[in-house]
Design an enzyme around this catalytic site. Sequence first.
Site, PDB file in Angstrom:
ATOM      1  NE  ARG A 109      84.348 -35.817 -86.908  1.00  0.00           N
ATOM      2  CZ  ARG A 109      83.492 -34.935 -87.435  1.00  0.00           C
ATOM      3  NH1 ARG A 109      83.397 -33.712 -86.932  1.00  0.00           N
ATOM      4  NH2 ARG A 109      82.723 -35.274 -88.445  1.00  0.00           N
ATOM      5  CG  HIS A 136      83.616 -37.075 -93.282  1.00  0.00           C
ATOM      6  ND1 HIS A 136      83.079 -37.963 -92.357  1.00  0.00           N
ATOM      7  CD2 HIS A 136      83.052 -35.868 -93.012  1.00  0.00           C
ATOM      8  CE1 HIS A 136      82.236 -37.306 -91.583  1.00  0.00           C
ATOM      9  NE2 HIS A 136      82.197 -36.041 -91.954  1.00  0.00           N
ATOM     10  CD  GLN A 139      78.942 -35.272 -95.063  1.00  0.00           C
ATOM     11  OE1 GLN A 139      79.010 -34.995 -93.875  1.00  0.00           O
ATOM     12  NE2 GLN A 139      77.856 -35.050 -95.777  1.00  0.00           N
ATOM     13  CG  ASP A 231      84.411 -29.772 -96.696  1.00  0.00           C
ATOM     14  OD1 ASP A 231      83.768 -29.191 -95.799  1.00  0.00           O
ATOM     15  OD2 ASP A 231      85.319 -30.602 -96.454  1.00  0.00           O
ATOM     16  CB  CYS A 271      79.976 -32.270 -95.763  1.00  0.00           C
ATOM     17  SG  CYS A 271      81.410 -31.198 -95.566  1.00  0.00           S
ATOM     18  NE  ARG A 299      77.263 -37.896 -91.745  1.00  0.00           N
ATOM     19  CZ  ARG A 299      78.201 -37.275 -91.014  1.00  0.00           C
ATOM     20  NH1 ARG A 299      78.402 -35.996 -91.167  1.00  0.00           N
ATOM     21  NH2 ARG A 299      78.961 -37.946 -90.162  1.00  0.00           N
TER      22      ARG A 299
HETATM   23  N1   CP Z   1      79.583 -32.924 -91.818  1.00  0.00           N
HETATM   24  C1   CP Z   1      80.053 -33.233 -90.602  1.00  0.00           C
HETATM   25  O1   CP Z   1      80.738 -34.253 -90.389  1.00  0.00           O
HETATM   26  O2   CP Z   1      79.657 -32.390 -89.626  1.00  0.00           O
HETATM   27  P1   CP Z   1      80.185 -32.359 -88.128  1.00  0.00           P
HETATM   28  O3   CP Z   1      81.618 -31.929 -88.158  1.00  0.00           O
HETATM   29  O4   CP Z   1      79.299 -31.366 -87.434  1.00  0.00           O
HETATM   30  O5   CP Z   1      80.066 -33.740 -87.535  1.00  0.00           O
HETATM   31  N1  NVA Z   2      86.875 -31.067 -94.372  1.00  0.00           N
HETATM   32  C1  NVA Z   2      86.192 -30.716 -93.141  1.00  0.00           C
HETATM   33  C2  NVA Z   2      84.941 -31.518 -92.997  1.00  0.00           C
HETATM   34  C3  NVA Z   2      84.097 -31.150 -91.803  1.00  0.00           C
HETATM   35  C4  NVA Z   2      82.912 -32.032 -91.655  1.00  0.00           C
HETATM   36  C5  NVA Z   2      87.133 -30.946 -91.969  1.00  0.00           C
HETATM   37  O1  NVA Z   2      87.855 -31.938 -91.969  1.00  0.00           O
HETATM   38  O2  NVA Z   2      87.135 -30.114 -91.069  1.00  0.00           O
END
Ligand code: CP
Ligand code: NVA
Length: 312
Positions: A109, A136, A139, A231, A271, A299
């Site tokens: 990530r 993502h 997700q 989101d 999400c 997930r």
């Molecule tokens: N939805 C999601 O990716 O959550 P986190 O940021 O908690 O991993």
């Molecule tokens: N769009 C959000 C998703 C979090 C899971 C971000 O990138 O922070």
Amino acid sequence: MIAVALKGRDFLRVNDWASDELLFVLELADRLKARQREHIDHRHLEGRTLGMIFQKPSTRTRVSFEVGMFHLGGTALYLAAGDLQLGRGETIKDTARVLSRYLDGIMIRTFAQSDVDELAAQADIPVINGLTDQFHPCQALADVMTIRERLGEFDGVRVAYLGDGNNVCHSLMVACAKLGMDFVAATPEGYGPDENVVGWAREAAEASGGSVELGHDPRAAAQGADVLYTDVWTSMGQEEERDRRLRDLEAYRIDDALVALASERAIVLHCLPAHYGEEITEEVLYGPRSAVWDQAENRLHSQKALMASVIR
Ligand code: CP
Ligand code: NVA
């Protein structure tokens, strides 16, 4: 189920995978979910290791990958990017080479999609994108799994995404298009999804019989929708833009009035993490249409299926 060879594959963006490949993982995810419920052994990755590099915070991604690997008989290592030599200038290339000698897979990530692409190009083991500024994909896997679980099908399902045309929107849009759903995004001017990604989604929709529409009117998008999706308005790394984003996105909140426009069978997805009163009201998040807790649970199952499919 169609047999597809996925061992050794990366999962960097939904668009890299064919519809049959996505369906294969989704079907395995349903089976692994049932096995877990029935306490039936499913240790498909006995003795394997997954490294999880995090340059941004996480609750769901971290815990679901770590627990998922444990259920599959393997081990996951949490690697905070700042604690690795990567944070002190060691190259992605050298990091990829070394980690490939210890691990069987890497989940990352981070910010730039190009860093994930480079890691995958240099690593000898599968790399899974656990979120970048642009995508993502994990997700989106859980999202479409939840849609089919709740609505029983993909054909004819109308998915309305409301708010910021961000990483989550991009991956969801391509996944819906590949699986034959009708996708509509309503975003304010200047917050629309990336044109290239829209192009991929439209191409996928043409092949699958789905559709992709873009607009600015949240009420028009919600009208008759089977899935209302939102989101956060301020993604990780955009904290300085928060005040402007709150102002610009105000009209795109999912509240009871918007849910009332959706179809009779409509579900609400998010999400998470959620910000009550911003992109969604607390009433809707906890209301009868909400499928967000199943979505969060999925997930775990979808990523277990993904790891069992790609890790050798
Ligand atoms: N939805 C999601 O990716 O959550 P986190 O940021 O908690 O991993
Ligand atoms: N769009 C959000 C998703 C979090 C899971 C971000 O990138 O922070």
